[in-house]
Write an enzyme that holds these catalytic residues in place. Sequence first.
Site, PDB file in Angstrom:
ATOM      1  N   ASP A  79       7.816  -3.606   9.116  1.00 11.87           N
ATOM      2  CA  ASP A  79       6.401  -3.951   9.165  1.00 11.87           C
ATOM      3  C   ASP A  79       6.256  -5.056  10.198  1.00 11.87           C
ATOM      4  O   ASP A  79       7.262  -5.507  10.777  1.00 11.87           O
ATOM      5  CB  ASP A  79       5.895  -4.408   7.789  1.00 11.87           C
ATOM      6  CG  ASP A  79       4.431  -4.032   7.574  1.00 11.87           C
ATOM      7  OD1 ASP A  79       3.609  -4.327   8.477  1.00 11.87           O
ATOM      8  OD2 ASP A  79       4.100  -3.459   6.522  1.00 11.87           O
ATOM      9  N   ASP A  91       6.101  -4.481  15.335  1.00 12.73           N
ATOM     10  CA  ASP A  91       4.679  -4.229  15.534  1.00 12.73           C
ATOM     11  C   ASP A  91       4.552  -2.902  16.280  1.00 12.73           C
ATOM     12  O   ASP A  91       4.901  -2.805  17.459  1.00 12.73           O
ATOM     13  CB  ASP A  91       4.056  -5.366  16.343  1.00 12.73           C
ATOM     14  CG  ASP A  91       2.580  -5.153  16.630  1.00 12.73           C
ATOM     15  OD1 ASP A  91       2.022  -4.131  16.202  1.00 12.73           O
ATOM     16  OD2 ASP A  91       1.984  -6.030  17.292  1.00 12.73           O
ATOM     17  N   GLY A 119       0.791  -1.221   0.000  1.00 12.74           N
ATOM     18  CA  GLY A 119       0.000   0.000   0.000  1.00 12.74           C
ATOM     19  C   GLY A 119       0.826   1.275   0.000  1.00 12.74           C
ATOM     20  O   GLY A 119       1.837   1.401  -0.693  1.00 12.74           O
ATOM     21  N   TYR A 173     -12.660   4.016  13.678  1.00 16.69           N
ATOM     22  CA  TYR A 173     -11.626   4.457  12.741  1.00 16.69           C
ATOM     23  C   TYR A 173     -11.588   5.983  12.663  1.00 16.69           C
ATOM     24  O   TYR A 173     -10.518   6.595  12.679  1.00 16.69           O
ATOM     25  CB  TYR A 173     -11.894   3.862  11.358  1.00 16.69           C
ATOM     26  CG  TYR A 173     -10.855   4.238  10.325  1.00 16.69           C
ATOM     27  CD1 TYR A 173      -9.605   3.626  10.324  1.00 16.69           C
ATOM     28  CD2 TYR A 173     -11.107   5.208   9.358  1.00 16.69           C
ATOM     29  CE1 TYR A 173      -8.642   3.964   9.387  1.00 16.69           C
ATOM     30  CE2 TYR A 173     -10.157   5.553   8.424  1.00 16.69           C
ATOM     31  CZ  TYR A 173      -8.921   4.935   8.444  1.00 16.69           C
ATOM     32  OH  TYR A 173      -7.970   5.285   7.523  1.00 16.69           O
TER      33      TYR A 173
END
Length: 255
Positions: free
Chosen positions: A45, A70, A25, A167
């Site tokens: 990541d 993380d 992404g 969100y």
Amino acid sequence: MTTQEKPTGFTLEGLTILVLGAQQGIGRSVAETCAAQGARLVLADVEEPSGPARIIEGRYNTTVITKACDIADRAAVEAAAAELEAEGLSPNGVALTAGVTRYNDWIDSDPDTWEQDVDLVFNVNMRGPINVARAFLPRMQAAGWGRLVLVGSIAGRMGGLTSQPHYVASKGGVHAMTRLLASKYAGSGVLVNAVAPGPTRTQMTEGRDIDDKAFPLGRLLEPEDIAWPITFLLSPACSGMVGTVLDVNGGIVFS
């Protein structure tokens, strides 16, 4: 980069840039655009992003360091920061592109599922940036120069198009956090800014019913559309930008 050798303009030559969320992404695209601007790259990541790193190495004839981290785990973020420092790779700039969303309806979904969604979204989207800021901003402050770029959302501006409250709240929190951190660290030469993307063609939007023809731009944004503004905010060229939340949404909303 030493404090006596600051680059100028839209270049990342001589700078070490850490991209968190680099597997896919927007983060993966940021890794590409930063490499194109001459940065030394550290990609991280949840799972070590070795695939994107090898592609970038071949494309730009450079070496890319990869880490597994993380961002929701404070100890893991602090360990990564200490490890990079020990390796002489303390970043001059950090792009935090990792983020998650869930679309289960906040009223109609199973309550246990809803609570799990809230925990995940808040842990990654809000606790994550706090963890990263705590680990890296003091190091940049000590060096006298740095950049931190966070990723908010159009949802944090106006509630989003298909978003759920957890969100929206998390991204509004990112916008507020950007301003707080910016005011705290700007005097030391460390600039904190953010981008607020609109609907972008990533895993987050796969399968979503989004009428992009109704947008002024007439299409979903591509990850690269977001990556270049992030790369600019990582560069010396944004030397007067402090606490900016840069709208990159194809004209859906103006602020």
